[in-house]
Design a protein around this motif. Sequence first.
Motif, PDB file in Angstrom:
ATOM      1  N   GLY A   1      14.956  13.916  34.580  1.00 51.84           N
ATOM      2  CA  GLY A   1      13.780  13.575  35.354  1.00 51.84           C
ATOM      3  C   GLY A   1      12.583  13.460  34.432  1.00 51.84           C
ATOM      4  N   THR A   2      11.447  13.109  34.990  1.00 56.18           N
ATOM      5  CA  THR A   2      10.255  12.907  34.172  1.00 56.18           C
ATOM      6  C   THR A   2       9.912  14.129  33.344  1.00 56.18           C
ATOM      7  N   ALA A   3      10.081  15.311  33.901  1.00 53.94           N
ATOM      8  CA  ALA A   3       9.691  16.536  33.205  1.00 53.94           C
ATOM      9  C   ALA A   3      10.603  16.855  32.032  1.00 53.94           C
ATOM     10  N   THR A   4      11.905  16.591  32.169  1.00 52.74           N
ATOM     11  CA  THR A   4      12.860  17.005  31.137  1.00 52.74           C
ATOM     12  C   THR A   4      13.176  15.915  30.124  1.00 52.74           C
ATOM     13  N   GLY A   5      12.850  14.662  30.448  1.00 55.62           N
ATOM     14  CA  GLY A   5      13.109  13.587  29.498  1.00 55.62           C
ATOM     15  C   GLY A   5      13.825  12.428  30.152  1.00 55.62           C
ATOM     16  N   GLY A   6      14.217  11.465  29.337  1.00 53.70           N
ATOM     17  CA  GLY A   6      14.942  10.317  29.840  1.00 53.70           C
ATOM     18  C   GLY A   6      15.044   9.235  28.798  1.00 53.70           C
ATOM     19  N   THR A   7      15.826   8.201  29.113  1.00 53.85           N
ATOM     20  CA  THR A   7      16.056   7.074  28.217  1.00 53.85           C
ATOM     21  C   THR A   7      16.564   7.579  26.864  1.00 53.85           C
ATOM     22  N   GLN A   8      17.695   8.271  26.882  1.00 53.40           N
ATOM     23  CA  GLN A   8      18.256   8.811  25.645  1.00 53.40           C
ATOM     24  C   GLN A   8      19.016   7.723  24.897  1.00 53.40           C
ATOM     25  N   LEU A   9      18.629   7.492  23.643  1.00 55.34           N
ATOM     26  CA  LEU A   9      19.253   6.469  22.819  1.00 55.34           C
ATOM     27  C   LEU A   9      20.059   7.066  21.665  1.00 55.34           C
TER      28      LEU A   9
ATOM     29  N   GLY B   1      21.246   7.722  37.506  1.00 53.63           N
ATOM     30  CA  GLY B   1      21.211   9.108  37.923  1.00 53.63           C
ATOM     31  C   GLY B   1      20.285   9.303  39.110  1.00 53.63           C
ATOM     32  N   ASN B   2      20.044  10.549  39.489  1.00 51.59           N
ATOM     33  CA  ASN B   2      19.261  10.865  40.683  1.00 51.59           C
ATOM     34  C   ASN B   2      17.808  10.421  40.591  1.00 51.59           C
ATOM     35  N   PHE B   3      17.271  10.364  39.350  1.00 50.65           N
ATOM     36  CA  PHE B   3      15.846  10.067  39.187  1.00 50.65           C
ATOM     37  C   PHE B   3      15.603   8.799  38.371  1.00 50.65           C
ATOM     38  N   GLY B   4      16.669   8.092  38.014  1.00 46.05           N
ATOM     39  CA  GLY B   4      16.526   6.831  37.305  1.00 46.05           C
ATOM     40  C   GLY B   4      16.303   6.937  35.820  1.00 46.05           C
ATOM     41  N   SER B   5      16.282   8.160  35.269  1.00 44.78           N
ATOM     42  CA  SER B   5      15.985   8.361  33.846  1.00 44.78           C
ATOM     43  C   SER B   5      17.231   8.595  32.998  1.00 44.78           C
ATOM     44  N   GLY B   6      18.402   8.401  33.579  1.00 42.82           N
ATOM     45  CA  GLY B   6      19.642   8.632  32.869  1.00 42.82           C
ATOM     46  C   GLY B   6      20.247   9.973  33.222  1.00 42.82           C
ATOM     47  N   PHE B   7      21.462  10.211  32.735  1.00 45.65           N
ATOM     48  CA  PHE B   7      22.117  11.472  33.046  1.00 45.65           C
ATOM     49  C   PHE B   7      23.118  11.848  31.962  1.00 45.65           C
ATOM     50  N   ILE B   8      23.543  13.093  32.017  1.00 40.47           N
ATOM     51  CA  ILE B   8      24.597  13.625  31.160  1.00 40.47           C
ATOM     52  C   ILE B   8      25.884  13.647  31.982  1.00 40.47           C
ATOM     53  N   TYR B   9      26.981  13.210  31.364  1.00 42.53           N
ATOM     54  CA  TYR B   9      28.257  13.223  32.067  1.00 42.53           C
ATOM     55  C   TYR B   9      29.302  13.981  31.253  1.00 42.53           C
ATOM     56  N   ALA B  10      30.376  14.362  31.924  1.00 35.43           N
ATOM     57  CA  ALA B  10      31.486  15.067  31.292  1.00 35.43           C
ATOM     58  C   ALA B  10      32.783  14.314  31.567  1.00 35.43           C
ATOM     59  N   ILE B  11      33.660  14.290  30.574  1.00 35.21           N
ATOM     60  CA  ILE B  11      35.008  13.754  30.731  1.00 35.21           C
ATOM     61  C   ILE B  11      35.995  14.830  30.305  1.00 35.21           C
TER      62      ILE B  11
ATOM     63  N   CYS C   1      15.377  12.894  23.814  1.00 40.02           N
ATOM     64  CA  CYS C   1      15.098  11.792  24.720  1.00 40.02           C
ATOM     65  C   CYS C   1      13.898  11.007  24.212  1.00 40.02           C
ATOM     66  N   GLN C   2      13.937   9.697  24.392  1.00 43.93           N
ATOM     67  CA  GLN C   2      12.836   8.864  23.922  1.00 43.93           C
ATOM     68  C   GLN C   2      11.629   8.928  24.846  1.00 43.93           C
ATOM     69  N   GLY C   3      11.840   9.210  26.114  1.00 48.42           N
ATOM     70  CA  GLY C   3      10.753   9.255  27.075  1.00 48.42           C
ATOM     71  C   GLY C   3      10.725  10.558  27.835  1.00 48.42           C
ATOM     72  N   GLY C   4       9.749  10.668  28.725  1.00 48.99           N
ATOM     73  CA  GLY C   4       9.621  11.841  29.558  1.00 48.99           C
ATOM     74  C   GLY C   4       8.962  13.005  28.860  1.00 48.99           C
ATOM     75  N   GLY C   5       8.947  14.149  29.516  1.00 46.83           N
ATOM     76  CA  GLY C   5       8.274  15.321  29.004  1.00 46.83           C
ATOM     77  C   GLY C   5       6.823  15.379  29.442  1.00 46.83           C
ATOM     78  N   THR C   6       6.119  16.384  28.972  1.00 50.47           N
ATOM     79  CA  THR C   6       4.738  16.622  29.383  1.00 50.47           C
ATOM     80  C   THR C   6       3.827  15.444  29.110  1.00 50.47           C
ATOM     81  N   PHE C   7       4.031  14.767  27.977  1.00 48.89           N
ATOM     82  CA  PHE C   7       3.156  13.674  27.563  1.00 48.89           C
ATOM     83  C   PHE C   7       3.804  12.301  27.700  1.00 48.89           C
TER      84      PHE C   7
END
Length: 468
Positions: free
Chosen positions: A313-321, A289-299, A336-342
């Motif tokens: 992005g870092t603020a909203t999350g990433g690496t969704q498993l 995706g644009n920020f390297g943290s993964g993305f949501i797609y539609a079919i 998301c497993q990563g990202g967010g404020t902390f």
Amino acid sequence: MRSILTILLLALVLRSSAQTPVLWGMATGGGAHDKGTLFHVAADGTAFTKVFDFDDASGWGPEGGLCAAPNGKLYGATTHGGEGNSVAGTLFSFDPNGAGFHKILDFDITNGGGNWGELVPGGDGLLYGAQYMGSGNGGSIYTVDPTTDAYTIVHGLNQSTEGSGVTDKLLLGSDGWLYGTAHFGGAHNSGTIFRFDPATHAFETLYDLAGGDGGDTPYGGLCEAASGWMYGTTFSGGANAKGIIYKYHPVSDQFVKLADMDTIPGLYCWSSMVIAGPDLVIGTVTTGGNFGSGFIYAIVPSTDAFSEVYSFGTATGGTQLGNDIVASDGLVYGLCQGGGTFGMGTAYKFDPISHALTLLHSFDLTNDGGMPRGELVEAGGPVGIAEQSGHIDVQVTPNPTDGSLTVFCANARAGRTAYTITDALGRAVASGTLAGERTVLQLPAAPGAYALTIIADTTRRTVRFVRR
């Protein structure tokens, strides 16, 4: 070709005006004992509450999510800990109405364990799950009876012929079978697509993934579109060895690769897709995706058109498993497993129409847990989750019919309950919305066997009929 405006309008009519949903889930780590937590949060982001801290005795490190059972309790499993001989995790229930946490079983490998996915309600009142361990060398399928909490292994997988390592939840198909994927084993040791009949306990290997360009290691499970096609992903394989997106039809036994990951700008799919409307499927990619943290797609199933609709992005999350869900308000919710404020993960909601994402909670690890890997479930509010598939009251008459079909659907809302008619090969031949609880449909001229699928909110029911 169906316009994007039409697709968005069809998704919009599925939305419910019900009260704010409450989402329950588990964090894999953190909390009071650094073993994970159980929590709930309102769909507007308020009232986040940690309700349980996992420890060694209770089991810890839950990889999957919770299942909302008909008795009002939540059921889940941990992947580690417990008091069994091999500390292979536990099976438990949680009563939101006061009784709290109850451990049902300690896994010890021989009786099961290695639960990565969620339990799902079957059409017979039982809960069904799949796990790495148990009676077969490829893992096992098991049931939990929520009226008694009785646990039973109902099938042990044979690694070489049936596959091994089911890492996601099973799908209750419109035909009443449970469908799933095993991420290795089978004829090419690249995984399998299978189904299991809850009524007879018959197991059928439907497709052996070919490996290489044909895809390998399906960590994610399946979702079923109204046409009968089942959509899935693999973690590896494909032209770029980064996984593929595919569809499979159990009636025609057709497997179609739709895209190679990395050709589309993302890498590695871990999770199942989710039906977000009558002609809309939503899924996530772990990285890219644009920020390297993964993305949501539609079919769009009617055309199989693919589009990236949101980049984490870092603020909203990433690496969704884990998997997304669609709640009774028609919005998509996930972890998301990563990202967010902390940097320890997030809970979010996503609007499949506007593509707006709202951050519901940032996990801080120490207090409320962190690094969630499973999916959320709606409970303590109106039922509307996708797992309740097959519980719409539908009758059709006459059957067989000479040209018109009267559909009685007690749940139907005029202009808001969608339907699709497919032929014996799974091809959509008609679609629209019901006029109300009684609708007369004019049928295609060609005689044959057809299927009528009704979609009310995110719940589906399919009935078969014959056109003479």
